[in-house]
Scaffold this motif. Structure first.
Motif, PDB file in Angstrom:
ATOM      1  N   GLU A 171       5.775 -15.465  -3.367  1.00  0.00           N
ATOM      2  CA  GLU A 171       6.839 -14.985  -2.488  1.00  0.00           C
ATOM      3  C   GLU A 171       6.618 -15.463  -1.050  1.00  0.00           C
ATOM      4  O   GLU A 171       7.546 -15.947  -0.392  1.00  0.00           O
ATOM      5  CB  GLU A 171       6.895 -13.453  -2.546  1.00  0.00           C
ATOM      6  N   LEU A 172       5.408 -15.348  -0.577  1.00  0.00           N
ATOM      7  CA  LEU A 172       5.116 -15.775   0.796  1.00  0.00           C
ATOM      8  C   LEU A 172       5.205 -17.291   0.935  1.00  0.00           C
ATOM      9  O   LEU A 172       5.761 -17.800   1.916  1.00  0.00           O
ATOM     10  CB  LEU A 172       3.723 -15.291   1.204  1.00  0.00           C
ATOM     11  N   ARG A 173       4.675 -18.002  -0.022  1.00  0.00           N
ATOM     12  CA  ARG A 173       4.598 -19.454   0.078  1.00  0.00           C
ATOM     13  C   ARG A 173       5.982 -20.103   0.079  1.00  0.00           C
ATOM     14  O   ARG A 173       6.247 -21.031   0.861  1.00  0.00           O
ATOM     15  CB  ARG A 173       3.758 -19.997  -1.078  1.00  0.00           C
ATOM     16  N   TYR A 174       6.877 -19.622  -0.777  1.00  0.00           N
ATOM     17  CA  TYR A 174       8.153 -20.304  -0.962  1.00  0.00           C
ATOM     18  C   TYR A 174       9.338 -19.627  -0.276  1.00  0.00           C
ATOM     19  O   TYR A 174      10.342 -20.285  -0.022  1.00  0.00           O
ATOM     20  CB  TYR A 174       8.451 -20.431  -2.466  1.00  0.00           C
ATOM     21  N   ARG A 175       9.240 -18.330   0.024  1.00  0.00           N
ATOM     22  CA  ARG A 175      10.395 -17.644   0.605  1.00  0.00           C
ATOM     23  C   ARG A 175      10.118 -17.078   1.995  1.00  0.00           C
ATOM     24  O   ARG A 175      11.059 -16.752   2.724  1.00  0.00           O
ATOM     25  CB  ARG A 175      10.856 -16.514  -0.324  1.00  0.00           C
ATOM     26  N   LEU A 176       8.854 -16.958   2.359  1.00  0.00           N
ATOM     27  CA  LEU A 176       8.488 -16.434   3.680  1.00  0.00           C
ATOM     28  C   LEU A 176       7.483 -17.384   4.338  1.00  0.00           C
ATOM     29  O   LEU A 176       6.354 -17.001   4.646  1.00  0.00           O
ATOM     30  CB  LEU A 176       7.890 -15.029   3.551  1.00  0.00           C
ATOM     31  N   PRO A 177       7.865 -18.624   4.592  1.00  0.00           N
ATOM     32  CA  PRO A 177       6.887 -19.616   5.066  1.00  0.00           C
ATOM     33  C   PRO A 177       6.302 -19.295   6.432  1.00  0.00           C
ATOM     34  O   PRO A 177       5.141 -19.634   6.696  1.00  0.00           O
ATOM     35  CB  PRO A 177       7.692 -20.928   5.091  1.00  0.00           C
ATOM     36  N   CYS A 178       7.073 -18.666   7.320  1.00  0.00           N
ATOM     37  CA  CYS A 178       6.553 -18.366   8.664  1.00  0.00           C
ATOM     38  C   CYS A 178       5.457 -17.304   8.590  1.00  0.00           C
ATOM     39  O   CYS A 178       4.403 -17.436   9.230  1.00  0.00           O
ATOM     40  CB  CYS A 178       7.688 -17.901   9.577  1.00  0.00           C
ATOM     41  N   VAL A 179       5.686 -16.261   7.816  1.00  0.00           N
ATOM     42  CA  VAL A 179       4.654 -15.233   7.636  1.00  0.00           C
ATOM     43  C   VAL A 179       3.459 -15.823   6.905  1.00  0.00           C
ATOM     44  O   VAL A 179       2.296 -15.545   7.243  1.00  0.00           O
ATOM     45  CB  VAL A 179       5.225 -14.024   6.867  1.00  0.00           C
ATOM     46  N   HIS A 180       3.717 -16.673   5.903  1.00  0.00           N
ATOM     47  CA  HIS A 180       2.630 -17.293   5.152  1.00  0.00           C
ATOM     48  C   HIS A 180       1.740 -18.129   6.064  1.00  0.00           C
ATOM     49  O   HIS A 180       0.500 -18.105   5.933  1.00  0.00           O
ATOM     50  CB  HIS A 180       3.207 -18.166   4.039  1.00  0.00           C
ATOM     51  N   ALA A 181       2.345 -18.845   7.001  1.00  0.00           N
ATOM     52  CA  ALA A 181       1.554 -19.676   7.919  1.00  0.00           C
ATOM     53  C   ALA A 181       0.633 -18.820   8.782  1.00  0.00           C
ATOM     54  O   ALA A 181      -0.520 -19.192   9.036  1.00  0.00           O
ATOM     55  CB  ALA A 181       2.490 -20.502   8.798  1.00  0.00           C
ATOM     56  N   ARG A 182       1.109 -17.658   9.209  1.00  0.00           N
ATOM     57  CA  ARG A 182       0.275 -16.781  10.032  1.00  0.00           C
ATOM     58  C   ARG A 182      -0.838 -16.137   9.208  1.00  0.00           C
ATOM     59  O   ARG A 182      -1.953 -15.942   9.704  1.00  0.00           O
ATOM     60  CB  ARG A 182       1.131 -15.702  10.691  1.00  0.00           C
ATOM     61  N   VAL A 183      -0.551 -15.824   7.939  1.00  0.00           N
ATOM     62  CA  VAL A 183      -1.591 -15.296   7.062  1.00  0.00           C
ATOM     63  C   VAL A 183      -2.653 -16.357   6.805  1.00  0.00           C
ATOM     64  O   VAL A 183      -3.858 -16.091   6.868  1.00  0.00           O
ATOM     65  CB  VAL A 183      -0.982 -14.802   5.737  1.00  0.00           C
ATOM     66  N   ALA A 184      -2.207 -17.582   6.529  1.00  0.00           N
ATOM     67  CA  ALA A 184      -3.144 -18.678   6.250  1.00  0.00           C
ATOM     68  C   ALA A 184      -4.028 -18.977   7.449  1.00  0.00           C
ATOM     69  O   ALA A 184      -5.196 -19.357   7.298  1.00  0.00           O
ATOM     70  CB  ALA A 184      -2.375 -19.931   5.843  1.00  0.00           C
ATOM     71  N   ALA A 185      -3.500 -18.793   8.659  1.00  0.00           N
ATOM     72  CA  ALA A 185      -4.276 -19.064   9.873  1.00  0.00           C
ATOM     73  C   ALA A 185      -5.193 -17.906  10.241  1.00  0.00           C
ATOM     74  O   ALA A 185      -5.931 -17.994  11.228  1.00  0.00           O
ATOM     75  CB  ALA A 185      -3.327 -19.360  11.035  1.00  0.00           C
ATOM     76  N   ARG A 200       1.207  -9.278   2.212  1.00  0.00           N
ATOM     77  CA  ARG A 200       1.601  -8.855   0.869  1.00  0.00           C
ATOM     78  C   ARG A 200       2.603  -7.697   0.929  1.00  0.00           C
ATOM     79  O   ARG A 200       3.512  -7.618   0.107  1.00  0.00           O
ATOM     80  CB  ARG A 200       0.371  -8.444   0.059  1.00  0.00           C
ATOM     81  N   ARG A 201       2.433  -6.807   1.901  1.00  0.00           N
ATOM     82  CA  ARG A 201       3.376  -5.684   2.050  1.00  0.00           C
ATOM     83  C   ARG A 201       4.783  -6.207   2.344  1.00  0.00           C
ATOM     84  O   ARG A 201       5.777  -5.707   1.812  1.00  0.00           O
ATOM     85  CB  ARG A 201       2.896  -4.768   3.176  1.00  0.00           C
ATOM     86  N   ILE A 202       4.892  -7.229   3.174  1.00  0.00           N
ATOM     87  CA  ILE A 202       6.184  -7.818   3.489  1.00  0.00           C
ATOM     88  C   ILE A 202       6.760  -8.512   2.258  1.00  0.00           C
ATOM     89  O   ILE A 202       7.951  -8.392   1.943  1.00  0.00           O
ATOM     90  CB  ILE A 202       6.053  -8.800   4.660  1.00  0.00           C
ATOM     91  N   ALA A 203       5.909  -9.245   1.535  1.00  0.00           N
ATOM     92  CA  ALA A 203       6.365  -9.959   0.339  1.00  0.00           C
ATOM     93  C   ALA A 203       6.906  -8.987  -0.706  1.00  0.00           C
ATOM     94  O   ALA A 203       7.908  -9.270  -1.373  1.00  0.00           O
ATOM     95  CB  ALA A 203       5.221 -10.780  -0.246  1.00  0.00           C
ATOM     96  N   GLN A 204       6.263  -7.863  -0.866  1.00  0.00           N
ATOM     97  CA  GLN A 204       6.716  -6.887  -1.851  1.00  0.00           C
ATOM     98  C   GLN A 204       8.059  -6.271  -1.466  1.00  0.00           C
ATOM     99  O   GLN A 204       8.839  -5.888  -2.343  1.00  0.00           O
ATOM    100  CB  GLN A 204       5.656  -5.805  -2.021  1.00  0.00           C
ATOM    101  N   ALA A 205       8.338  -6.198  -0.165  1.00  0.00           N
ATOM    102  CA  ALA A 205       9.594  -5.595   0.284  1.00  0.00           C
ATOM    103  C   ALA A 205      10.771  -6.550   0.141  1.00  0.00           C
ATOM    104  O   ALA A 205      11.918  -6.113   0.014  1.00  0.00           O
ATOM    105  CB  ALA A 205       9.465  -5.142   1.735  1.00  0.00           C
TER     106      ALA A 205
END
Length: 475
Positions: A106-120, A129-134
């Motif tokens: 979900e983060l990788r393909y639909r929430l790329p901006c949040v995913h980038a901050r998590v990866a960094a 993950r809480r955002i992805a689940q919502a």
């Protein structure tokens, strides 16, 4: 605290910070690796395509490995058997691994901006993950809307704030479903008072308690009216020396309200002698333009939503004291304000780029509203308490006979009561206190932020994006 003890204490806290940072970086790297593993086991089809709907595979496919819809619409489907590898590597159950892989997809393909901050390592994995689940049930466009708006505050956004943004995205990109659900919710309203024969008895011991349960689901405006009245009567009971427990006084308040109605069980009355009825007061801090009211843009063309490009989407941002914040439809606002016994108070929009000051100690409402709009939360490091209920603290202490304009929008900051006490009183062991100051952009510091110094001399920068050690090299 002597110099040697202070040095030891600082070293211990530094070790906590370093180990925490290392753990956060390692967890982020492991989460990204899970996403990479899932990406290597995806199909060219995406969630939402007819052929990927579960149950439509042939019997031969279902007997072996199959692709699962783990993300929302637009995310690729993932091979089921690859999840077992993740479960074994993580030492967790298959279901836990499936949820982890689903959040990563979900983060990788639909929430790329949040995913980038998590990866960094800028946002904790659990927050991502809480955002992805919502967002899992949102359309692809709606998920992108949430991603753009939450990414920069993902490090400190509360679950309630994420849920409000998700609800707004659903309303913007799927208004028909949202309006249908709102009308369906009207039929779910109820009020139940358990007056059964055994309702007042303890079900375990059988002893009489003398109490019953009351529960229900109300319209928001009705609930605000009830809450205001219950709180008022409970406060009156307290002033009269009633039970010091607030919960007990609130429960007693309902009985007082019922008795004050003198047992009237009908709304029928003599037209010439109507009963006195309290007017409903609705105070709305609503961001809503004229086009939303008229349904046209400048009285010419149809109203177009800038985020979706579709017509007929009119949302109001509700920011009413005592009420849950978030987006509501214009139709719901109109229904609240349509009753003839309703007083509507309109608050002006606050321009946060201006400055205001007064000479007294207590700030007037216009300055208090300005400060709380600029700082939605307590400005203490990592605190997420709302500024609505926080104290307004003078950063530079107020002097009784000091210069004019000390109570200003630039010198006031919201601090919840606990952190206000920590800032005001010294720590027992060190004899020092927490202090803070606004940043100085001329000195190379970020604008619109504050820098806190702990009793041990450690510093943290707090802005609307969250909290981080300062200077950055300290981590």
């Amino acid at each position: 605290m002597d110099r040697g003890t202070h040095t030891t204490a600082t070293a211990l806290i530094d070790a906590v910070r370093e180990r925490t940072h290392e753990a956060r970086v390692a967890e982020a790297a492991a989460f990204v690796a899970v996403g990479d593993w899932a990406a290597a086991h995806t199909s060219s089809e995406v969630v939402g395509d007819p052929i990927t709907t579960l149950g439509e595979w042939d019997s031969e496919a279902l007997s072996g490995d199959q692709f699962l819809e783990l993300g929302g619409p637009g995310a690729p489907v993932v091979a089921e058997f690859c999840i077992s590898e993740v479960a074994a590597a993580r030492g967790c159950s298959f279901d836990a691994a499936r949820r982890l892989v689903g959040d990563a997809v979900e983060l990788r393909y639909r929430l790329p901006c949040v995913h980038a901050r998590v990866a960094a390592g800028e946002v904790d994995v659990w927050r991502g993950r809480r955002i992805a689940q919502a967002t899992r049930t949102l359309t692809f466009e709606a998920a992108g809307f949430v991603d753009r708006h939450v990414a920069y505050v993902a490090g400190k956004a509360t679950g309630a704030e994420v849920d409000r943004l998700v609800a707004e995205a659903a309303a913007r990109f799927d208004p028909e479903t949202t309006e249908a659900e709102r009308h369906a919710a009207d039929g779910d309203r109820y009020l139940s008072i358990d007056l059964g024969d055994t309702a007042y008895a303890d079900p375990l011991t059988g002893t009489l308690r003398g109490t019953v349960n009351v529960h229900g689901s109300l319209d928001l405006a009705d609930a605000l009216d009830l809450e205001r009245t219950v709180a008022h009567v409970a406060r009156q009971l307290g002033e009269l020396g009633c039970d010091p427990n607030l919960d007990i006084r609130r429960s007693m308040a309902l009985g007082e309200i019922a008795r004050r109605c003198d047992g009237v069980a009908t709304l029928e009355y003599d037209v010439e002698q109507p009963p006195t009825r309290a007017r409903r007061e609705v105070v709305l801090f609503v961001h809503l333009d004229q086009a939303a009211i008229t349904g046209t843009l400048n009285g010419i063309g149809p109203r177009i939503d800038a985020c979706t490009g579709m017509t007929g989407i009119d949302l109001a941002r509700l920011d009413t004291p005592g009420a849950p914040r978030g987006a509501v439809t214009v139709e719901q606002v109109q229904s609240w304000c349509a009753a003839p016994d309703t007083t509507v108070t309109v608050k002006p929009i606050i321009d946060l780029t201006t400055e205001d000051a007064v000479n007294g100690y207590a700030p007037p409402d216009r300055i208090a509203d300005h400060v709380r709009a600029r700082w939605p939360r307590c400005v203490f490091p990592y605190c997420t308490r709302s500024s609505r209920t926080a104290d307004l603290d003078h950063c530079d202490a107020y002097e009784q006979h000091g210069p004019l304009g000390q109570t200003s929008t630039r010198n006031l900051f919201p601090l919840c009561r606990r952190h206000h006490r920590m800032k005001t009183h010294r720590e027992l062991r060190t004899g020092n206190r927490w202090t803070y100051r606004p940043t100085d952009p001329n000195a190379g510091e970020p604008p619109n932020a504050v820098i806190w110094t702990s009793p041990l001399g450690l510093r943290y920068l707090v802005d609307r994006d969250g909290t981080r050690p300062w200077p950055p090299e300290a981590t």
